[in-house]
Scaffold this motif. Structure first.
Motif, PDB file in Angstrom:
ATOM      1  N   LEU A 187      16.601  37.590  28.259  1.00  0.00           N
ATOM      2  CA  LEU A 187      16.088  37.417  29.609  1.00  0.00           C
ATOM      3  C   LEU A 187      17.214  36.888  30.479  1.00  0.00           C
ATOM      4  O   LEU A 187      17.850  35.875  30.145  1.00  0.00           O
ATOM      5  CB  LEU A 187      14.892  36.456  29.624  1.00  0.00           C
ATOM      6  CG  LEU A 187      13.670  36.884  28.805  1.00  0.00           C
ATOM      7  CD1 LEU A 187      12.585  35.819  28.876  1.00  0.00           C
ATOM      8  CD2 LEU A 187      13.143  38.225  29.278  1.00  0.00           C
ATOM      9  N   TRP A 188      17.427  37.559  31.614  1.00  0.00           N
ATOM     10  CA  TRP A 188      18.529  37.232  32.517  1.00  0.00           C
ATOM     11  C   TRP A 188      17.964  36.832  33.865  1.00  0.00           C
ATOM     12  O   TRP A 188      16.988  37.420  34.346  1.00  0.00           O
ATOM     13  CB  TRP A 188      19.460  38.443  32.703  1.00  0.00           C
ATOM     14  CG  TRP A 188      19.912  39.056  31.434  1.00  0.00           C
ATOM     15  CD1 TRP A 188      19.235  39.953  30.661  1.00  0.00           C
ATOM     16  CD2 TRP A 188      21.155  38.827  30.746  1.00  0.00           C
ATOM     17  NE1 TRP A 188      19.960  40.298  29.557  1.00  0.00           N
ATOM     18  CE2 TRP A 188      21.146  39.625  29.586  1.00  0.00           C
ATOM     19  CE3 TRP A 188      22.267  38.032  31.024  1.00  0.00           C
ATOM     20  CZ2 TRP A 188      22.210  39.647  28.690  1.00  0.00           C
ATOM     21  CZ3 TRP A 188      23.321  38.064  30.133  1.00  0.00           C
ATOM     22  CH2 TRP A 188      23.289  38.847  28.989  1.00  0.00           C
ATOM     23  N   ASN A 189      18.595  35.847  34.453  1.00  0.00           N
ATOM     24  CA  ASN A 189      18.275  35.461  35.819  1.00  0.00           C
ATOM     25  C   ASN A 189      18.980  36.424  36.750  1.00  0.00           C
ATOM     26  O   ASN A 189      20.213  36.516  36.769  1.00  0.00           O
ATOM     27  CB  ASN A 189      18.712  34.016  36.094  1.00  0.00           C
ATOM     28  CG  ASN A 189      18.200  33.491  37.412  1.00  0.00           C
ATOM     29  OD1 ASN A 189      18.258  34.170  38.424  1.00  0.00           O
ATOM     30  ND2 ASN A 189      17.693  32.271  37.403  1.00  0.00           N
ATOM     31  N   ALA A 190      18.204  37.170  37.535  1.00  0.00           N
ATOM     32  CA  ALA A 190      18.786  38.185  38.406  1.00  0.00           C
ATOM     33  C   ALA A 190      19.591  37.579  39.540  1.00  0.00           C
ATOM     34  O   ALA A 190      20.381  38.293  40.171  1.00  0.00           O
ATOM     35  CB  ALA A 190      17.683  39.081  38.974  1.00  0.00           C
ATOM     36  N   VAL A 191      19.415  36.295  39.824  1.00  0.00           N
ATOM     37  CA  VAL A 191      20.120  35.664  40.942  1.00  0.00           C
ATOM     38  C   VAL A 191      21.507  35.187  40.522  1.00  0.00           C
ATOM     39  O   VAL A 191      22.508  35.467  41.198  1.00  0.00           O
ATOM     40  CB  VAL A 191      19.289  34.494  41.508  1.00  0.00           C
ATOM     41  CG1 VAL A 191      20.042  33.796  42.634  1.00  0.00           C
ATOM     42  CG2 VAL A 191      17.948  35.000  42.008  1.00  0.00           C
ATOM     43  N   ASN A 192      21.606  34.466  39.395  1.00  0.00           N
ATOM     44  CA  ASN A 192      22.899  33.932  38.989  1.00  0.00           C
ATOM     45  C   ASN A 192      23.567  34.728  37.879  1.00  0.00           C
ATOM     46  O   ASN A 192      24.734  34.512  37.578  1.00  0.00           O
ATOM     47  CB  ASN A 192      22.772  32.462  38.556  1.00  0.00           C
ATOM     48  CG  ASN A 192      21.768  32.271  37.426  1.00  0.00           C
ATOM     49  OD1 ASN A 192      21.517  33.159  36.622  1.00  0.00           O
ATOM     50  ND2 ASN A 192      21.180  31.092  37.364  1.00  0.00           N
ATOM     51  N   GLY A 193      22.847  35.666  37.237  1.00  0.00           N
ATOM     52  CA  GLY A 193      23.449  36.524  36.240  1.00  0.00           C
ATOM     53  C   GLY A 193      23.592  35.918  34.870  1.00  0.00           C
ATOM     54  O   GLY A 193      24.294  36.481  34.024  1.00  0.00           O
ATOM     55  N   PHE A 194      22.932  34.782  34.601  1.00  0.00           N
ATOM     56  CA  PHE A 194      23.052  34.125  33.311  1.00  0.00           C
ATOM     57  C   PHE A 194      21.851  34.460  32.430  1.00  0.00           C
ATOM     58  O   PHE A 194      20.731  34.626  32.917  1.00  0.00           O
ATOM     59  CB  PHE A 194      23.149  32.607  33.475  1.00  0.00           C
ATOM     60  CG  PHE A 194      24.547  32.117  33.709  1.00  0.00           C
ATOM     61  CD1 PHE A 194      25.274  31.520  32.702  1.00  0.00           C
ATOM     62  CD2 PHE A 194      25.155  32.255  34.952  1.00  0.00           C
ATOM     63  CE1 PHE A 194      26.566  31.072  32.909  1.00  0.00           C
ATOM     64  CE2 PHE A 194      26.439  31.816  35.172  1.00  0.00           C
ATOM     65  CZ  PHE A 194      27.151  31.217  34.150  1.00  0.00           C
ATOM     66  N   CYS A 195      22.101  34.552  31.138  1.00  0.00           N
ATOM     67  CA  CYS A 195      21.031  34.718  30.150  1.00  0.00           C
ATOM     68  C   CYS A 195      20.493  33.338  29.790  1.00  0.00           C
ATOM     69  O   CYS A 195      21.250  32.448  29.376  1.00  0.00           O
ATOM     70  CB  CYS A 195      21.561  35.423  28.910  1.00  0.00           C
ATOM     71  SG  CYS A 195      20.384  35.527  27.550  1.00  0.00           S
ATOM     72  N   TYR A 196      19.181  33.144  29.966  1.00  0.00           N
ATOM     73  CA  TYR A 196      18.611  31.834  29.692  1.00  0.00           C
ATOM     74  C   TYR A 196      17.712  31.822  28.453  1.00  0.00           C
ATOM     75  O   TYR A 196      17.328  30.746  27.991  1.00  0.00           O
ATOM     76  CB  TYR A 196      17.837  31.314  30.911  1.00  0.00           C
ATOM     77  CG  TYR A 196      16.635  32.140  31.313  1.00  0.00           C
ATOM     78  CD1 TYR A 196      15.358  31.827  30.833  1.00  0.00           C
ATOM     79  CD2 TYR A 196      16.754  33.208  32.183  1.00  0.00           C
ATOM     80  CE1 TYR A 196      14.256  32.566  31.212  1.00  0.00           C
ATOM     81  CE2 TYR A 196      15.663  33.958  32.565  1.00  0.00           C
ATOM     82  CZ  TYR A 196      14.417  33.633  32.085  1.00  0.00           C
ATOM     83  OH  TYR A 196      13.321  34.373  32.451  1.00  0.00           O
ATOM     84  N   VAL A 197      17.374  32.966  27.907  1.00  0.00           N
ATOM     85  CA  VAL A 197      16.565  33.028  26.692  1.00  0.00           C
ATOM     86  C   VAL A 197      17.017  34.232  25.872  1.00  0.00           C
ATOM     87  O   VAL A 197      17.187  35.325  26.413  1.00  0.00           O
ATOM     88  CB  VAL A 197      15.047  33.135  26.993  1.00  0.00           C
ATOM     89  CG1 VAL A 197      14.271  33.440  25.710  1.00  0.00           C
ATOM     90  CG2 VAL A 197      14.529  31.864  27.608  1.00  0.00           C
TER      91      VAL A 197
END
Length: 909
Positions: free
Chosen positions: A417-427
């Motif tokens: 799962l990626w945050n579309a705003v900052n581009g980081f994978c958080y899960v």
């Protein structure tokens, strides 16, 4: 609809070259990591692009530049102004780091393994084979025809140079080589100095570093550390003569005049004037002329069967980091060489790059075999950042209904799962599937469903991040496609083996029905209102009424295999794509073909190494494998077995724009015309096949072979896009390729601000605006001046009734600065309600923007929350006692009445 989409970020890859298929790729396909001067930003090379990761706000951005092939070396100037990028084919780019603009391009004649800017940012040292070239950097004070001018070439090594180090005043160079020696040069001609060669190792040098000490008012070199591949650390002591230590000039006035003239013509005079680390006009190179070197101590890092792959040294903290090819890394305190930590990031994962920031607190590690990037704070033993892409590449993706989350499935069977705003994978959902994930889709904002070749369909909870339903079939099959209806209760999956479509109830996990009728693998599924559409390799598209019967209501025949489909948002039109490169548009009600778009010529291009025909004549293998409608249904996005992604206008049937996802020549199919120099009778030759790679120097030498061969083979990966999708907002779309997830957006980083810092923006001008009641303009002018006292004065003088209007006229480009100023003013101000009104107005007007860019505003929001909580704790004793509160209210009423009485009296007089 706007079409000026630009690459915003490249997700799914943070280090290394994810397209490499070499068996020894883990040893030599990553570049070095670079910290910015403040230590809060780290630069990492991914394929032929540069990723910029902000560790303070946890955001990712990709520089808008591309090298010709995979990047091998990075170097950032000490003032963060210029970035030098060198690729595997020795082509270099000099880039303005802040603007992301290429200033100059050039090619080095020999293999470049290390580049480094001097501490004063006036020189660039580049290793070219067994030589070192020092170049002048561009300077605004010097008018040159070429941005890079060669200063001097340094020789003396018998094998390729692997590492370079500058002295603190940029006057001395230290370089280690594969010939097991270390050599020391002076940048400019120095009287009575002969380059020194230090020989005390048995294998190639991996790292070499100077150690400085303070002698009175001068900084001098007192030792250097050298680390070899076999794990040996050698300390070399530098001894000076008595004349050099006293700093006295040797010789008479005539010799001094000659020295002064030599300094002028050799450039040493300018070096003295621009040196920032020395406190006097004597250079370290002059003192080194009378110095001698001797081996002081030797230490071995005892790691059985492991070789040193990378090193880093922080002189301010006296800490040395050593990374091994077995996944181990150790921190050592110098000069005692006492071990602080020895940890592992994974078995058999070579640490190709390790670097400490300026303070020595954050350690960054890069592992190319798993494309993993770690930033570790060794004092607290916690991760600052840990990012890793899919192990064997990304295969499919899906946007969440709100467009904030992107779910991807990879060949490793995992979901991320990626945050579309900052581009980081958080899960990262581990152990999700035992085979590659073929399709993912969102049932709702908190449930994602995935299908895999392991024969299961799994539903995952995004609140607890676990699998809560597993859907299976009576007989094992491999699933190729997946769809969920609008209610999120019915799940359909198309198989690859028996050509059936399976229908489940997601809540009960029961198999409801099996749809038969296709004679080939079911390549695509999509739900409309009460209708399920399916396409297959048998060249048909079928519509099913899954709520009434398992017999297809209608069948649409195509001339070739159908591989993708998409419903228009109003569900009145459906588009299908075939392997012939055609897009067919069908009317749902009449079942008739409306029109077709032939896209073979649009996506044609790119000749692979094994192609016998040119790219213009070979379009048989170019077709669309994924299509998606825009939010308004007027355009369609299509990507597939090509380097292009196309956007078509549906009603006019025209190509609006096409994007080339990459220009990386390390991929197969990027060039339209191959270099005739590499064309032979048996086909095209790989340009990189004869290059001296990082791991070939110690390979086994075979009889008759020109270079060492360790038995490994390398093949190029073809450039293609496996899936494309629009975001719900329409301002962003993403494409999955062999390099990762390419996110294209309309949002520009540079926000237009109508008021710039001009001569009229002065404190007097701000006071004039305040006197006229133009609070909005006064606040924007004060923010541009960036004086905290002036900003707080404007805030305090703003009429409370005008706060809402002032915030509405305030742009988002300086919103974070306004947050910080309000927080600063609230700390000691008695006007608590006044500042709370400011906070409430900001959140009411710009709350949506703050939510979309939560990572950028997180620091300011946390500071504001802390101040508000502190003021609440201070006022809580008053609130708890209702009598105190009533007394305060009564006193305020008395003061108000007294003031009104005085006003009436003055009016009567």
């Amino acid at each position: 609809m706007k079409f000026n989409y630009k690459l915003q970020r490249l997700c799914g890859a943070y280090y290394g070259h994810p397209t490499s298929t070499s068996s020894n790729a883990s040893k030599g396909n990553g570049s070095n990591l670079v910290y910015s001067s403040d230590g809060n930003t780290i630069l990492s090379a991914v394929s032929n692009r540069v990723q910029v990761l902000d560790l303070r706000t946890h955001t990712l951005r990709t520089l808008p530049i591309e090298s010709r092939s995979n990047i091998r070396c990075l170097a950032l100037s000490h003032d963060d102004a210029m970035l030098l990028v060198t690729d595997s084919q020795n082509y270099a780019m000099l880039v303005n780091f802040h603007r992301g603009i290429v200033l100059h391009r050039m090619k080095f004649k020999k293999t470049v393994r290390h580049v480094q800017f001097s501490p004063n940012s006036r020189y660039i040292a580049v290793s070219q084979g067994k030589h070192i070239q020092v170049w002048h950097t561009p300077c605004s004070m010097r008018k040159d025809f070429c941005p890079l001018i060669l200063h001097r070439t340094y020789t003396g090594q018998s094998s390729d140079i692997t590492c370079i180090q500058w002295s603190s005043d940029s006057s001395i160079l230290l370089a280690g080589s594969r010939d097991t020696t270390v050599r020391i040069w002076t940048v400019n001609t120095t009287k009575n100095y002969v380059p020194v060669t230090l020989s005390g190792h048995k294998s190639s040098i991996i790292g070499s570093y100077f150690r400085h000490s303070l002698d009175g008012d001068k900084i001098k070199i007192d030792a250097c550390y050298t680390i070899s591949e076999d794990g040996a650390l050698v300390l070399w002591k530098c001894s000076y003569g008595s004349e050099t230590l006293n700093g006295s000039e040797i010789g008479n006035d005539y010799e001094a005049m000659i020295d002064k003239s030599a300094n002028f013509f050799s450039g040493e005079k300018d070096l003295v004037m621009t040196s920032t680390n020395t406190t006097s006009n004597s250079l370290q190179s002059k003192e080194l002329a009378q110095a001698s070197w001797q081996l002081a101590t030797r230490h071995y890092f005892h790691q059985e069967g492991a070789l040193v792959a990378s090193t880093s040294y922080c002189e301010s903290a006296s800490i040395l980091v050593v990374g091994f090819d077995s996944g181990l890394f150790g921190l050592y305190e110098l000069p005692s060489v006492s071990n602080i930590h020895t940890l592992s990031i994974g078995s058999n994962q070579a640490i190709k790059s390790c670097v400490l920031n300026k303070s020595g607190d954050w350690l960054a590690l890069g592992c190319p075999s798993s494309q993993q990037l770690l930033v570790w704070e060794w004092r607290s033993e916690t991760y600052v950042m840990k990012q890793r892409g899919h192990a064997y590449g990304m295969r499919t993706m899906a946007y969440s209904p709100d467009g904030v989350v992107i779910c991807t499935g990879g060949e490793d069977g995992k979901l991320k799962l990626w945050n579309a705003v900052n581009g980081f994978c958080y899960v990262t959902m581990e152990k999700t599937h035992s085979a590659p994930v073929t399709s993912v889709t969102f049932a709702n904002s908190s449930v994602v469903v995935s299908a895999s070749l392991d024969g299961t369909v799994r539903a995952h909870d995004l609140h607890r991040y676990r699998t809560f339903k597993t859907l299976t079939t009576p007989t094992p099959v491999q699933f190729l496609s997946l769809a969920v209806d609008a209610s999120g209760e019915i799940v359909a999956a198309g198989s690859m083996d028996d050509f059936h479509i399976y229908i489940w109830n997601l809540q009960t996990a029961k198999l409801l029905d099996v749809l038969n009728g296709h004679e080939g693998p079911v390549a695509g599924l999509s739900f409309a209102v009460g209708v399920l559409a399916s396409v297959s390799w048998d060249g048909t598209m079928k519509l099913w009424d899954v709520y009434k019967t398992n017999v297809p209501t209608e069948s649409f025949q195509h001339s070739s295999d159908v591989v993708c489909l998409a419903w228009r948002p109003d569900y009145q039109e459906i588009c299908t794509g075939t392997i012939g490169g055609q897009l067919s548009f069908w009317d749902k009600e009449s079942g008739k073909l409306k029109f077709e778009i032939d896209g073979r010529r649009d996506i044609a291009g790119g000749r692979k190494l094994n192609d016998r025909m040119t790219s213009n004549n070979n379009s048989s293998s170019r077709y669309f494998t994924s299509i998606c409608y825009s939010a308004d249904g007027s355009c369609i996005l299509a990507g597939g077995n090509s380097k292009y992604v196309c956007i078509y206008e549906v009603s006019q049937q025209i190509l609006l724009k096409k994007f080339q996802v990459t220009f990386n020549r390390s991929l197969d199919g990027v060039l339209d015309e191959l270099n005739s120099k590499y064309l032979a009778d048996g086909g095209a030759l790989d340009e990189d096949a004869g290059s001296d790679d990082e791991t070939n120097y110690n390979a086994i030498s075979m009889p008759g072979a020109r270079r060492g061969d360790d038995g490994s083979r390398k093949g190029r990966v073809e450039v293609l896009t496996s899936q494309v999708a629009f975001s719900c907002t329409g301002r962003e779309w993403a494409a999955v390729s062999g390099e990762g997830l390419h996110v294209y957006s309309l949002d520009d980083d540079m926000v237009f601000d109508p008021i710039f810092l001009t001569e009229s923006i002065t404190p007097a001008g701000i006071q004039a605006k305040l006197s006229l009641g133009d609070y909005g303009t006064a606040l924007r002018m004060a923010v541009h001046l960036n004086e905290i006292a002036l900003i707080l004065e404007v805030i305090e003088k703003t009429n409370p009734k005008s706060i809402h209007q002032v915030i509405r006229s305030f742009g988002i480009e300086n919103l974070e600065r306004l947050f910080q100023c309000i927080t600063k003013g609230m700390e000691n101000s008695p006007h608590v309600e006044f500042y709370l009104t400011w906070c409430l107005s900001i959140l009411q007007i710009h709350g949506k923007i703050v939510e979309q860019n939560r990572a950028a505003f997180m620091r300011a929001l946390r500071a504001m929350h802390k101040v508000i909580q502190t003021r609440q704790d201070e006022l809580r004793p008053i609130f708890d006692n209702k009598y105190n509160l009533a007394s305060i209210v009564y006193q305020a009423a008395l003061l108000e009445n007294d003031q009104s009485t005085k006003t009436n009296y003055v009016a009567q007089k």
